[in-house]
Design a protein around this motif. Structure first.
Motif, PDB file in Angstrom:
ATOM      1  N   LYS A  65       0.829  -1.205   0.000  1.00 19.80           N
ATOM      2  CA  LYS A  65       0.000   0.000   0.000  1.00 19.80           C
ATOM      3  C   LYS A  65       0.866   1.258   0.000  1.00 19.80           C
ATOM      4  O   LYS A  65       0.604   2.221  -0.723  1.00 19.80           O
ATOM      5  N   ARG A 102       2.632   1.641  -3.470  1.00 19.78           N
ATOM      6  CA  ARG A 102       1.758   2.153  -4.529  1.00 19.78           C
ATOM      7  C   ARG A 102       1.656   3.673  -4.446  1.00 19.78           C
ATOM      8  O   ARG A 102       1.643   4.360  -5.466  1.00 19.78           O
ATOM      9  N   GLU A 125      -1.356  -1.694 -10.970  1.00 21.79           N
ATOM     10  CA  GLU A 125      -0.710  -2.685 -10.107  1.00 21.79           C
ATOM     11  C   GLU A 125       0.810  -2.528 -10.151  1.00 21.79           C
ATOM     12  O   GLU A 125       1.363  -1.939 -11.083  1.00 21.79           O
ATOM     13  N   GLU A 174       4.317  -3.668 -10.853  1.00 18.00           N
ATOM     14  CA  GLU A 174       5.028  -4.585 -11.746  1.00 18.00           C
ATOM     15  C   GLU A 174       6.487  -4.679 -11.297  1.00 18.00           C
ATOM     16  O   GLU A 174       7.140  -3.673 -11.003  1.00 18.00           O
ATOM     17  N   LEU A 184       4.373   1.105 -11.661  1.00 14.79           N
ATOM     18  CA  LEU A 184       2.935   0.879 -11.777  1.00 14.79           C
ATOM     19  C   LEU A 184       2.552   0.633 -13.229  1.00 14.79           C
ATOM     20  O   LEU A 184       3.038   1.324 -14.140  1.00 14.79           O
ATOM     21  N   LYS A 231      -3.294  -3.632 -15.096  1.00 15.43           N
ATOM     22  CA  LYS A 231      -3.421  -5.019 -14.643  1.00 15.43           C
ATOM     23  C   LYS A 231      -3.227  -6.001 -15.798  1.00 15.43           C
ATOM     24  O   LYS A 231      -2.513  -7.008 -15.667  1.00 15.43           O
ATOM     25  N   ASN A 250       0.324  -6.202 -16.663  1.00 15.51           N
ATOM     26  CA  ASN A 250       1.069  -6.856 -15.591  1.00 15.51           C
ATOM     27  C   ASN A 250       0.971  -8.370 -15.708  1.00 15.51           C
ATOM     28  O   ASN A 250       1.938  -9.104 -15.492  1.00 15.51           O
TER      29      ASN A 250
END
Length: 584
Positions: free
Chosen positions: A453, A456, A487, A489, A520, A523, A526
């Motif tokens: 968290k 990110r 997400e 990477e 980042l 998705k 990724n």
């Protein structure tokens, strides 16, 4: 009448001999299937196991009579739910042709509506429950459930809690009648005649409201917002009360329908206003009063023997101007992006990735300073949001990212805003004695150990430092995307190719979790890039909407190894350092 009267009633007597009003200052109906299921199971279990003289106690209610109507102060959730259950039972009984059901139908109807004493005619428009607290759309749906014919679209995704709970009981009753056809009639009689409730009737509204302000019964607990609403309502003149109630309902609906706020109620706004008022008094004590105390406990000393409940001391809660500002603050927090320009929206989006929300108090102070002019507010937030984002990031880097670690800094920033300071609003503190980057070694150590968290948040912030034109919202293949949903990477994959990277396992594991190896990404990309070689990953990176990811796709490098990770570590470290030197 005595000031207080309490006498146990059967459910049949309680509901058939009273008309109920849920006053406008009460909270919304919030019971769901879990609570309804518990009520059903309790009654059913009692019915199956009771002896002749047994009674089942369903709890107490606090009510007061006004204009021949019982105003429910505590117990609206249970009373409403019992009426929904009985409405579903009546609907089932209505379809029965057996003689022994006729008396039951009359008893059920008496609980729901006024009926003619001699003929038994039902006056469907004279229901025994009215609610002034529900949002308009829900109030109408509640009324529809007590009409002669019920029409509910069960596929409607926006069914009210009233409708959902009625349908739940309808399914339970249908199952009972199907599987135990002899039992369902006895179940109804048990509910009406053997289940009891204890109404506590107060002599007047103010006495009931005093109970309301301190009550925490076994039902749905009163929230801070409920109590503040009750106090404000009680302070209004009679002709002012309907307008206040409507404005409060509108404010609740505004917050509930907000695409930004998730679980906050009106109490959140009073909490934000508390931070503002404390800044206006230049209060820096980290022992902060609870919101309810701050607004209602006049002259109460805190643990340091300080009298800091400023709102209570100045009787601000019942002043018209206070609620007028609360409404304006609600307009802002329900749709904050409407008050930001494009760059401000990006920083605000980044802040919403931060692991706690204390930073909102500084945004609220900005709103207080400039809310009378929307353009001025945008300009102020353009200046302040990068500072807040930087202070939060710095807190993470120094291991002070929790609420307590940055709280003093947020309070001091608010005081600086009050004193018209606009640049460098954050100052050094005991918890954060420097506003500079830690050493590169410590920064890398943070990146290896921090939770996803936090990472990110840092990576999203860096993406904007890397390219201030980085887009945060876009549409691709008819799908909407948000930068906040990207997400993490690992450029050098967690499952690296042993035959390709000639490194020791422990060395690789350490490098993989460094910030220089993380970025980042969407998705889908990724997943598709996954554990591929860097040369293959670049093909996927080329389709990304993230500026740095796209730049990596154009790299002439065929491999991504520890030297590249270390180089990017220094690049990110330098980017934050340069940015912070301008901020602080």
């Amino acid at each position: 009448m005595a000031e207080l009267r309490a006498e146990a009633n059967t459910i049949a007597d309680y509901l058939s001999k009273n008309h109920f009003l849920i006053p406008m200052y009460q909270r919304n109906y919030v019971w769901g299937e879990d609570e309804c299921g518990q009520l059903w199971d309790d009654i059913y279990h009692f019915y199956k196991n009771k002896t002749d003289d047994d009674e089942y106690f369903l709890g107490s209610m606090v009510i007061y009579a006004e204009n021949k109507v019982q105003n429910i102060i505590d117990g609206q959730q249970r009373t409403t739910t019992l009426l929904l259950l009985i409405r579903a039972l009546y609907e089932k009984a209505k379809g029965q042709k057996k003689e022994n059901v006729d008396k039951l139908k009359d008893s059920l109807a008496d609980c729901l509506w006024d009926t003619h004493r001699r003929t038994g005619e039902i006056f469907y428009e004279k229901t025994h429950l009215k609610s002034e607290v529900a949002a308009d759309k829900d109030s109408e749906k509640l009324e529809n459930l007590f009409k002669e014919e019920i029409k509910i679209d069960e596929k409607d995704k926006k069914l009210s809690s009233y409708e959902k709970n009625y349908l739940y009981f309808k399914r339970k009753i249908d199952d009972l009648a199907l599987n135990e056809p002899v039992e369902w009639l006895g179940f109804c009689e048990c509910l009406l005649d053997d289940c009891v409730i204890l109404p506590i009737e107060c002599s007047e509204r103010d006495k009931a409201l005093r109970i309301f302000n301190t009550l925490n019964n076994r039902g749905i607990s009163l929230s801070t917002a409920d109590i503040l609403k009750g106090i404000i309502y009680a302070s209004k003149k009679e002709d002012e009360k309907p307008l206040f109630a409507k404005e409060w309902q509108n404010l609740e609906s505004l917050l509930q329908d907000s695409n930004y706020l998730k679980k906050e109620d009106v109490g959140f706004l009073f909490e934000q206003y508390e931070h503002i008022i404390r800044a206006l008094h230049e209060e820096l004590d980290t022992v902060i009063p609870a919101v309810l105390d701050f607004w209602t406990k006049k002259d109460k000393l805190n643990s340091k023997k300080k009298n800091v409940n400023f709102a209570a001391n100045e009787d601000l809660l019942t002043q018209k101007e206070s609620f007028e500002f609360i409404k304006k603050l609600g307009d802002f927090w329900a749709n904050p992006y409407d008050f930001l320009d494009e760059q401000g929206k990006k920083y605000f989006a980044i802040l919403n990735l931060f692991p706690n929300k204390l930073w909102r108090m500084v945004v609220s102070m900005c709103f207080y300073e400039a809310y009378k002019n929307k353009e001025s507010l945008k300009e102020l937030l353009d200046t302040i949001l990068p500072q807040i984002a930087s202070y939060c990031a710095l807190g993470l880097f120094w291991g002070k990212g929790g609420g307590a670690g940055l709280f003093w800094g947020f309070m001091k920033a608010n005081i600086n805003l009050k004193n018209k300071k606009r640049e460098k609003i954050f100052e050094k503190s005991l918890n954060l004695p420097t506003l500079k980057m830690p050493s590169l070694e410590n920064f890398i150590d943070f990146s290896q150990k921090t939770i996803p968290k936090n990472m990110r948040y840092v990576l999203a912030f860096y993406a904007l430092i890397y390219d201030e034109k980085q887009i945060f919202w876009w549409n691709s293949a008819n799908k909407n995307f948000s930068f906040n949903l990207l997400e993490i990477e690992h450029i050098l994959p967690k499952k690296w190719q042993d035959n390709y990277y000639k490194l020791e396992e422990d060395e690789v594991k350490g490098l993989i979790e460094q910030i220089g190896n993380k970025i980042l990404i969407e998705k889908k990309l990724n997943i598709s890039a996954s554990n591929e070689f860097f040369a293959k990953k670049k093909e996927h990176y080329a389709t990304s909407f993230c500026a740095e990811v796209k730049a990596l796709s154009k790299s002439s490098k065929k491999n991504w190894d520890f030297k590249d990770i270390e180089e990017r570590n220094r690049q990110i470290y330098g980017g934050f350092g340069e940015f912070f030197s301008r901020i602080f």
